[in-house]
Write an enzyme that holds these catalytic residues in place. Structure first.
Site, PDB file in Angstrom:
ATOM      1  N   ASN A 284      42.224  55.898  44.196  1.00 62.06           N
ATOM      2  CA  ASN A 284      43.822  56.336  43.396  1.00 62.06           C
ATOM      3  C   ASN A 284      44.157  57.448  42.607  1.00 62.06           C
ATOM      4  O   ASN A 284      44.851  58.074  42.425  1.00 62.06           O
ATOM      5  CB  ASN A 284      44.617  55.239  43.018  1.00 62.06           C
ATOM      6  CG  ASN A 284      44.464  53.795  43.237  1.00 62.06           C
ATOM      7  OD1 ASN A 284      44.494  54.432  45.007  1.00 62.06           O
ATOM      8  ND2 ASN A 284      44.948  53.142  43.855  1.00 62.06           N
TER       9      ASN A 284
ATOM     10  N   GLU B 166      35.706  49.775  46.532  1.00 66.65           N
ATOM     11  CA  GLU B 166      35.461  49.890  44.888  1.00 66.65           C
ATOM     12  C   GLU B 166      34.489  48.566  43.947  1.00 66.65           C
ATOM     13  O   GLU B 166      35.506  48.331  43.485  1.00 66.65           O
ATOM     14  CB  GLU B 166      36.537  50.860  44.190  1.00 66.65           C
ATOM     15  CG  GLU B 166      36.973  52.279  44.647  1.00 66.65           C
ATOM     16  CD  GLU B 166      38.305  52.843  43.882  1.00 66.65           C
ATOM     17  OE1 GLU B 166      37.846  54.366  44.021  1.00 66.65           O
ATOM     18  OE2 GLU B 166      38.883  52.230  43.956  1.00 66.65           O
TER      19      GLU B 166
ATOM     20  N   SER C 119      44.228  47.388  40.141  1.00 59.27           N
ATOM     21  CA  SER C 119      44.722  49.087  40.594  1.00 59.27           C
ATOM     22  C   SER C 119      44.425  49.782  39.582  1.00 59.27           C
ATOM     23  O   SER C 119      43.880  50.552  39.772  1.00 59.27           O
ATOM     24  CB  SER C 119      45.524  48.979  41.878  1.00 59.27           C
ATOM     25  OG  SER C 119      45.681  48.500  42.136  1.00 59.27           O
TER      26      SER C 119
HETATM   27  P1  NAI Z   1      51.661  40.194  45.985  1.00 52.42           P
HETATM   28  O1  NAI Z   1      52.511  39.972  44.901  1.00 52.42           O
HETATM   29  O2  NAI Z   1      51.821  40.091  47.006  1.00 52.42           O
HETATM   30  O3  NAI Z   1      50.639  38.755  45.755  1.00 52.42           O
HETATM   31  C1  NAI Z   1      50.517  38.171  44.774  1.00 52.42           C
HETATM   32  C2  NAI Z   1      50.067  36.699  44.580  1.00 52.42           C
HETATM   33  O4  NAI Z   1      49.874  35.873  43.604  1.00 52.42           O
HETATM   34  C3  NAI Z   1      51.519  35.757  45.287  1.00 52.42           C
HETATM   35  O5  NAI Z   1      51.486  35.284  46.194  1.00 52.42           O
HETATM   36  C4  NAI Z   1      51.352  34.789  44.274  1.00 52.42           C
HETATM   37  O6  NAI Z   1      52.086  33.934  43.855  1.00 52.42           O
HETATM   38  C5  NAI Z   1      50.233  34.308  43.462  1.00 52.42           C
HETATM   39  N1  NAI Z   1      50.080  34.375  42.147  1.00 52.42           N
HETATM   40  C6  NAI Z   1      50.330  34.532  41.294  1.00 52.42           C
HETATM   41  N2  NAI Z   1      50.294  34.191  39.851  1.00 52.42           N
HETATM   42  C7  NAI Z   1      49.135  33.418  40.584  1.00 52.42           C
HETATM   43  C8  NAI Z   1      48.278  32.652  39.554  1.00 52.42           C
HETATM   44  N3  NAI Z   1      47.913  32.579  38.398  1.00 52.42           N
HETATM   45  N4  NAI Z   1      47.505  31.789  40.947  1.00 52.42           N
HETATM   46  C9  NAI Z   1      47.574  31.485  41.873  1.00 52.42           C
HETATM   47  N5  NAI Z   1      48.940  32.611  42.482  1.00 52.42           N
HETATM   48  C10 NAI Z   1      49.549  33.050  41.462  1.00 52.42           C
HETATM   49  O7  NAI Z   1      50.871  40.867  44.862  1.00 52.42           O
HETATM   50  P2  NAI Z   1      49.022  42.091  46.031  1.00 52.42           P
HETATM   51  O8  NAI Z   1      50.022  43.169  46.167  1.00 52.42           O
HETATM   52  O9  NAI Z   1      48.663  41.204  46.607  1.00 52.42           O
HETATM   53  O10 NAI Z   1      48.574  42.474  44.794  1.00 52.42           O
HETATM   54  C11 NAI Z   1      47.489  41.595  44.181  1.00 52.42           C
HETATM   55  C12 NAI Z   1      46.747  41.797  43.394  1.00 52.42           C
HETATM   56  O11 NAI Z   1      45.840  42.977  43.945  1.00 52.42           O
HETATM   57  C13 NAI Z   1      46.661  43.169  42.350  1.00 52.42           C
HETATM   58  O12 NAI Z   1      46.104  43.283  40.932  1.00 52.42           O
HETATM   59  C14 NAI Z   1      47.277  44.714  42.673  1.00 52.42           C
HETATM   60  O13 NAI Z   1      46.979  45.231  41.219  1.00 52.42           O
HETATM   61  C15 NAI Z   1      46.332  44.827  44.016  1.00 52.42           C
HETATM   62  N6  NAI Z   1      45.933  45.819  44.162  1.00 52.42           N
HETATM   63  C16 NAI Z   1      47.305  45.476  45.416  1.00 52.42           C
HETATM   64  C17 NAI Z   1      47.603  46.462  46.670  1.00 52.42           C
HETATM   65  C18 NAI Z   1      48.285  46.446  47.404  1.00 52.42           C
HETATM   66  O14 NAI Z   1      48.305  47.636  47.951  1.00 52.42           O
HETATM   67  N7  NAI Z   1      49.630  46.015  47.553  1.00 52.42           N
HETATM   68  C19 NAI Z   1      46.043  47.467  46.873  1.00 52.42           C
HETATM   69  C20 NAI Z   1      44.997  47.052  45.763  1.00 52.42           C
HETATM   70  C21 NAI Z   1      45.058  46.691  44.975  1.00 52.42           C
END
Ligand code: NAI
Length: 662
Positions: A490, A452, A419
């Site tokens: 955003n 996007e 993001s």
């Molecule tokens: P989250 O914390 O819910 O999920 C991240 C996942 O990645 C976790 O399950 C973790 O175990 C896993 N992980 C971490 N390092 C890893 C690796 N090296 N290999 C494999 N798995 C790994 O985070 P979320 O919210 O899903 O965000 C993920 C990405 O999406 C971030 O870059 C965030 O900025 C972006 N994003 C988030 C939004 C939201 O509303 N939460 C909206 C749009 C984008």
């Protein structure tokens, strides 16, 4: 009379007395009821009226029947006289079909919407196939108008007023079986039986359907005044008359003219529709429809091959839902996470989504088979596109890409869901930095229509085109944006949320702030929105985005995060939460205050939208509006923030002219 030479239709006869009129608009993917098609159906009717066949069946040579009016033509109407003439011509066409001496049957496969369903309603009978791709409905309210070719009068006569109003006010569509249950079609059959079913109905002519029993009574002179206030109350809970006048106009039309003879009802329908076309909402919603078409067209124009296999890394909130959405829409997906329980939780969520959307167990099983848990990450080597959705941490992402590049194919694209991290910094360690793009999905993935597609300084055109093609293939709208903090969506949301937080810090009630935003036409108030995104996430994003700007983050915001009040996920934020729902206090506020505060809240969003246009974050102002509407839900009836700003300044200018000339 000899058969007319037609470009968009054809006429066939088999010697059993039935004329088959086939619609097939030349050079188009789908039939729309354009003036060109209307003109040819008129010519076909000249022939049919002179030949007086035993029966007529109207069908389509394309996979769909008629997908509705030609919205581009509606957008090009220059004057009210032109609009009135088009509506009159459409009504006359339907009247001629309804007046044919023999039985008429609409043979319906695929989309039968708007003007297409009105044509089918003018036939004495309707047969549809029972495939899920067949959809019948009158969705005109979504364009700020209502049916104008006799549909608002004929539909209640056939199925009764309550279901007819429900269909027209909601704009929802039905498949063949549901249409059969409602009495909208006479038969719903398998595709291979449809010709025979239409033929039999045409030859047996058992008599047209009419609403009976309570459905007929509900349209009577004594019932209409009783039902109307009840329906109007339901409507008011959803939309305001001054913002969305079309559903109110439909209700008025039925309440006032529901008992009139057909010609008078048609005149009333025409007059009411002309009034809607004159207003701003219709032209703004038509604009929104065309913007949506433009996003889809730009993705199609890229002609990149759609991805067969997508590998998703990170099965958290976003990655898990992205993987499920991809599998739902036909992609083969491998999914890896360093935590196995995250993959297991994704599979549970995915099954629920598939069951809701696909219903049939064979389809659910097929979708589950496409979503492959891959704890060792072996799928990366075979993937066309790898979507990375791990934690928002520059070093973690860069480390992952270095490992990935050792195993993925030379042509594979890496798409990050970040993001806020700059693509240029993420790409700097890659051997092929050109393969990195952003695919920024929004939360919740299944509900948000926009993605996007982020082009970094080094992203190749091929990688971007492949990202766009994937987005289009999974039934989302791709918006190409330049890599810059917050991208588009955003970035314009942030000053709006910060404005709300400032008003709150100054002592304004949170309920009133959110109510004012909804009063303006936003789908959700800014404080509720911040709570559902997570205040820690909002604060981090605000800090990144405000580095280069002179925007102040209220201390109260920092304090909430320090206290662990992170929004819905922690049970407290701007609101207190009980079972995931905010506890609100009742506040009474007059319309003028809500209007003033609503304006004050959206003003920073509009100003940021202007800056994004000027800085070229997207290609032009129309795309800024598209991003705001499909990415933030910005009040669609306004046509988008920039369009709204422009129409308000021209309104003010003409008021000024009126004052100075008065
Ligand atoms: P989250 O914390 O819910 O999920 C991240 C996942 O990645 C976790 O399950 C973790 O175990 C896993 N992980 C971490 N390092 C890893 C690796 N090296 N290999 C494999 N798995 C790994 O985070 P979320 O919210 O899903 O965000 C993920 C990405 O999406 C971030 O870059 C965030 O900025 C972006 N994003 C988030 C939004 C939201 O509303 N939460 C909206 C749009 C984008």
């Amino acid at each position: 009379m000899s058969k007319p030479e037609l470009q968009h239709c054809s006429i066939t006869e088999n010697g059993d007395g039935i004329v088959w009129l086939w619609l097939d608009v030349n050079g188009a993917r789908a039939n729309t009821l354009s003036t060109a098609l209307i003109a040819e159906v008129e010519q076909a009717l000249d022939y049919i009226e002179s030949e007086q066949p035993r029966a007529v069946v109207i069908g389509s040579r394309k996979p769909g029947f008629i997908a509705g009016a030609d919205v581009h033509e509606l957008g090009d109407l220059d004057s009210i006289d032109q609009a009135e003439a088009l509506i009159r011509r459409g009504q006359q066409l339907m009247d001629r079909i309804a007046a044919l001496a023999g039985p008429t049957v609409a043979r319906i496969q695929g989309h039968c919407l708007g003007g297409g369903l009105e044509l089918a309603l003018a036939c004495r009978y309707r047969v549809a196939d029972n495939e899920p791709s067949t959809r019948l409905g009158l969705p005109e309210v979504k364009l700020g108008i209502h049916p104008g070719f006799g549909g608002s009068a004929r539909l209640p006569m056939i199925i009764g007023a309550p279901p007819a109003l429900d269909l027209m006010l909601s704009g929802r569509t039905l498949d063949g079986r549901a249409a059969r249950r409602m009495g909208l079609v006479d038969h719903a059959v398998s595709p291979w039986q449809i010709d025979e079913a239409a033929r039999r109905l045409a030859l047996s002519d058992p008599g047209p359907r009419r609403a009976r029993g309570w459905r007929k009574l509900a349209g009577s002179a004594w019932a209409r005044p009783v039902i109307r206030p009840f329906m109007e109350r339901q409507l008011r809970a959803k939309v305001r008359r001054e913002q969305y006048p079309a559903p109110y106009a439909l209700l008025d039309l039925w309440a006032r003219h529901g008992g009139d003879p057909l010609p008078r009802r048609l005149r009333a329908e025409r007059e009411s529709l002309v009034r809607l076309v004159e207003g701003d909402t219709a032209s703004n919603l038509i604009r929104v429809f065309l913007l949506q078409d433009r996003l889809k067209d730009e993705a199609r124009a890229s002609r990149a091959a759609p991805a067969d296999h997508v590998h998703v890394i990170g099965a958290g909130t976003m990655g898990g839902d992205i993987a499920a959405w991809l599998a739902l829409n036909g992609c083969r997906v491998t999914l890896v996470d360093e935590r196995n329980e995250a993959i297991a939780s994704t599979l549970r969520r995915a099954r629920e989504l598939f069951e809701r959307r696909l219903k049939k167990s064979a389809k659910v099983t097929a979708a589950m088979d496409r979503l492959i848990p891959d704890p060792r990450g072996r799928g990366a080597a075979r993937a066309d596109i790898v979507i990375e959705a791990i934690v928002e941490d520059l070093e973690a992402k860069r480390g992952l890409y270095a490992e990935l590049e050792k195993v993925i194919g030379p042509e594979a694209v890496i798409a990050t869901n970040t993001s806020s991290l700059p693509l240029e910094e993420l790409a700097s360690g890659l051997e092929q930095p050109g393969r990195l793009i952003g695919l920024h999905f929004f939360n919740p993935v299944a509900k948000m229509p926009l993605i996007e597609v982020v082009a970094g300084d080094s992203s190749t055109e091929d990688a971007i085109a492949r990202g766009q093609a994937l987005v289009a293939a999974i039934d989302k709208l791709p918006l190409r944006v330049r890599s810059a903090p917050g991208f588009l969506v955003n970035r314009i949301l942030m000053p709006y949320m910060l404005k709300a937080a400032r008003l709150y810090a100054e002592g304004e009630s949170r309920e009133r702030i959110d109510q004012a935003a909804r009063h303006f036409g936003m789908p959700m108030g800014p404080l509720e929105l911040a709570d559902s995104v997570g205040l820690d996430v909002c604060l981090a994003a605000a800090e990144t985005m405000t580095q280069s700007q002179e925007v102040e983050i209220p201390e109260r915001f920092h304090q909430l995060v320090r206290e662990g009040r992170l929004g819905r996920k922690s049970g407290h934020g701007f609101y207190e939460y009980h079972k995931g729902k905010p506890k609100r206090q009742g506040v009474r506020t007059d319309d003028a205050t809500l209007r003033r505060m609503g304006q004050e809240l959206v003003q920073p969003l509009i100003e940021e939208a202007e800056r994004c246009r000027d800085e070229g974050i997207v290609a032009d102002g129309d795309l800024v509006d598209a991003g705001a509407i499909f990415g933030t839900g910005f009040a669609p009836f306004t046509g988008g923030p920039l369009h709204y700003r422009e129409s308000r300044s021209s309104e003010r200018a003409s008021e000024g002219d009126a004052v100075s000339s008065g």
